[in-house]
Design a protein around this motif. Structure first.
Motif, PDB file in Angstrom:
ATOM      1  N   SER A  21      40.526   5.982  27.918  1.00 13.38           N
ATOM      2  CA  SER A  21      39.524   6.069  26.862  1.00 13.38           C
ATOM      3  C   SER A  21      39.675   4.854  25.959  1.00 13.38           C
ATOM      4  N   TYR A  75      44.132  15.005  21.283  1.00 15.07           N
ATOM      5  CA  TYR A  75      44.136  13.704  20.610  1.00 15.07           C
ATOM      6  C   TYR A  75      45.576  13.192  20.507  1.00 15.07           C
ATOM      7  N   LYS A 122      36.223   5.701  17.755  1.00 13.87           N
ATOM      8  CA  LYS A 122      36.134   7.079  18.254  1.00 13.87           C
ATOM      9  C   LYS A 122      36.465   7.194  19.740  1.00 13.87           C
ATOM     10  N   THR A 123      37.414   6.389  20.187  1.00 12.54           N
ATOM     11  CA  THR A 123      37.999   6.587  21.508  1.00 12.54           C
ATOM     12  C   THR A 123      39.407   7.124  21.298  1.00 12.54           C
ATOM     13  N   ALA A 183      40.097  17.175  19.355  1.00 14.40           N
ATOM     14  CA  ALA A 183      40.805  18.156  20.182  1.00 14.40           C
ATOM     15  C   ALA A 183      42.309  18.009  19.958  1.00 14.40           C
ATOM     16  N   GLU A 212      45.673  20.986  25.866  1.00 12.84           N
ATOM     17  CA  GLU A 212      44.595  21.338  24.939  1.00 12.84           C
ATOM     18  C   GLU A 212      45.029  22.374  23.919  1.00 12.84           C
ATOM     19  N   ASP A 259      35.388  23.086  15.145  1.00  9.60           N
ATOM     20  CA  ASP A 259      34.791  22.369  16.271  1.00  9.60           C
ATOM     21  C   ASP A 259      35.825  21.446  16.916  1.00  9.60           C
ATOM     22  N   ARG A 260      36.291  21.856  18.084  1.00 11.02           N
ATOM     23  CA  ARG A 260      37.316  21.073  18.775  1.00 11.02           C
ATOM     24  C   ARG A 260      36.773  19.735  19.267  1.00 11.02           C
ATOM     25  N   ARG A 261      35.445  19.588  19.307  1.00 11.33           N
ATOM     26  CA  ARG A 261      34.887  18.303  19.739  1.00 11.33           C
ATOM     27  C   ARG A 261      35.131  17.231  18.679  1.00 11.33           C
ATOM     28  N   VAL A 262      35.301  17.658  17.433  1.00 10.83           N
ATOM     29  CA  VAL A 262      35.562  16.681  16.374  1.00 10.83           C
ATOM     30  C   VAL A 262      36.914  16.020  16.612  1.00 10.83           C
TER      31      VAL A 262
END
Lengths: 391, 160
Positions: B130, B60, B122-123, B57, B65, B52-55
């Motif tokens: 962000s 980061y 978590k930013t 990416a 990407e 899960d790349r949302r965890v």
């Protein structure tokens, strides 16, 4: 209806899959002729840095290109006037001194590919054009008509051990390979085998019965194994120990395949590679000692490779990026010890990488022809010259 | 005498094919990403974090990407920490380097929120756009109450 060879191979593999999932080599093992030579292939996954494995410690260009990750000259295990081993490889020095360790320099292939996936596939298929879909060991199985002549020690079968119609077995742990039917199904399984059948179904039943019978004998042999060496901790060493058990138990495997991963050292290379090479060396040293004490060292050689080497210059993360030419190694009593090839020329690079001078298929050809007694041309699809690394 | 019917052969062939295909594929999951997910306590134990790349990416730490060069400010800070450690004769691995960086109190993207704080909130520590919505002092107090930077200490370091 007569079975063609390809059908036979397919249904032999099918017989295994359709019954218990047990690797088919166990079925054949008791009837397999013993005393055959075994090749143990070691895959260093991720692209091992050859320059920090076999170090050109007398070359100033090496130290200039790697100001933070070069192996200091004082730490190098000197093998000759130009080259020496990484200090983590010290457990292999005894084999070097005994003439049982060979290094092959500047190994690669035409039109190098820096992709892990593509380059590993090239090494697995022995085909730099990437046209070949079958693995080189899978092709051996097809050529000699034995779908169980080789096994991967691990969880997933590499492309090298895949043929067009079947995949050679993977063994996660030898102890786990037994027929264990779910409780209450023994009777139904027996009744299924007792049912009168013909044709291919009859073949499957007979193959299954043979497998069950032979497996018990093989498991008994494996159970008699007593380690002749103390293996270090870790998965890689445990897999080598399983390989030694299989060899000592006379399972008749021609090739066993073991992998050690983590060599993709883009950052902090010294911390990563130093540990990995220590795992490699301590595991192989224990393996060789074990084979000696089992009395089977004469018929086993080890051949190691990685999918590519790494760039000559270090990057800004104290690591190295994907490169081209690298080193291979071999060890065992049947090996012609020494360094086969010249020290890499760091003044004449290919896009910042070591140029390959020796085709890896020539190394494979040596193993096929001079160790396994097979027709390398048939399996590799051509004649490839390589270093004379076998005694 | 009964032979295998055509359909049976295909069923059995299908089983074999499934067995072959079921062999775990060599998924290209960057080692560093998985190590960071574990270290930052982002893995819920389901085993899905790897997929899960949302965890986390690749962006980061990387600009793209798809990963690789170039890196964003946080990625560059990690690289610089690796280099500094090696120049000092160290052999730190990724988790140790990550902790050295977080413990330093650095703010890679210059948004006034330290990297460790952003990891906890978590930013994105490598993207100035962000950042936590609350004031620095508020987030900092909650972060310290939750254990501060030591919660990101590598397991090995905790044992020492």
């Amino acid at each position: 209806m007569p079975l063609h060879r390809r059908d036979f191979l397919k249904y032999s593999a099918l017989a295994v899959a359709a019954t218990s999932g047990m690797p088919g080599f166990l079925a054949r093992a008791a009837t397999q002729a013993t005393g055959q030579k075994t090749l143990v292939v070691i895959q260093l996954t991720g692209g091992n840095d050859g320059l920090n494995t076999l170090i050109p410690y007398s070359n100033g260009a090496y130290y200039a290109a790697r100001p933070t990750i070069a192996i200091p000259k004082k730490d190098v295990l000197t093998l000759g006037s130009d080259l020496g081993m990484h200090p983590s490889l010290k457990p292999l020095m005894g084999l070097w001194d005994a003439g049982q360790l060979a290094w092959m320099e500047n190994i690669g292939y035409p039109n190098p590919n820096r992709s892990h996936f593509a380059s590993m596939a090239i090494w697995h298929t022995a085909d730099p054009t990437q046209a070949q879909a079958e693995g080189w060991i899978g092709r051996i199985a097809e050529k000699i008509g034995d779908p169980f002549c080789a096994s991967n020690i691990g969880s997933s079968t590499p492309l090298a051990l895949r043929a067009a119609e079947f995949s050679l077995p993977s063994i996660e742990a030898v102890d786990n390979f037994q027929v264990k039917l779910p409780a209450g199904l023994e009777g139904a399984f027996g009744a299924m085998l007792d049912a009168q059948r013909g044709g291919e179904a009859d073949y499957l039943v007979r193959a299954t019965r043979q497998m069950l019978s032979n497996t018990q004998k093989v498991q008994a042999n494996v159970g008699k194994y007593r380690a002749g060496a103390t293996y270090p901790e870790g998965k890689f060493a445990a897999q080598l120990k399983d390989a030694a058990r299989l060899i000592a138990s006379g399972t008749g495997q021609r090739i066993l395949y073991v992998s050690l991963g983590g060599f993709d050292t883009h950052a902090g290379q010294r911390g990563e590679q130093d540990d990995l090479l220590a795992q490699l060396a301590s595991g192989l040293a224990a393996f060789q000692t074990d084979l000696e004490r089992q009395g089977v060292a004469e018929r086993v050689v080890v051949m190691g490779f990685s999918e590519f080497g790494r760039r000559v210059a270090e990057n800004d993360s104290a690591g190295t990026d994907h490169g081209q030419g690298s080193v291979m190694f071999a060890l065992g009593k049947g090996v012609k010890g020494g360094i086969h090839g010249d020290s890499p020329d760091l003044e004449d690079l290919s896009l910042g990488d070591i140029k390959y001078k020796q085709d890896f298929r020539g190394v494979y050809a040596g193993a096929l022809t001079n160790w396994l007694g097979l027709n390398a041309r048939e399996i590799l699809g051509g004649d490839f010259k390589g270093p004379q690394w076998l005694a | 005498m009964v032979g295998l019917k055509f359909s049976e052969k295909h069923v059995l062939g299908g089983i074999l094919a499934l067995l072959v295909l079921a062999a775990p594929a060599a998924l290209a999951l960057p080692k560093y990403r998985m190590q960071a997910i574990t270290q930052f306590h982002l893995d819920d134990g389901s085993g899905l974090a790897a997929l899960d790349r949302r965890v986390m990416a690749c962006s980061y730490c990387h600009v793209k990407e798809t990963g690789g060069a170039p890196w964003n400010p946080f990625g560059e800070a990690i690289r610089a920490t690796f280099k500094a450690n090696a120049e000092a004769g160290g052999k730190a691995k990724f988790p140790e380097v990550l902790y050295i960086l977080l413990e330093s109190g650095a703010d890679a993207d210059g948004d006034s929120y330290p990297d460790a704080l952003e990891v906890w909130a978590k930013t994105l520590p490598g993207n100035a756009a962000s950042k936590p919505s609350e004031a620095l002092e508020v987030v900092q107090a909650r972060f310290e109450a939750a254990g501060g930077v030591r919660q990101f200490e590598p397991q090995q370091a905790q044992k020492k």
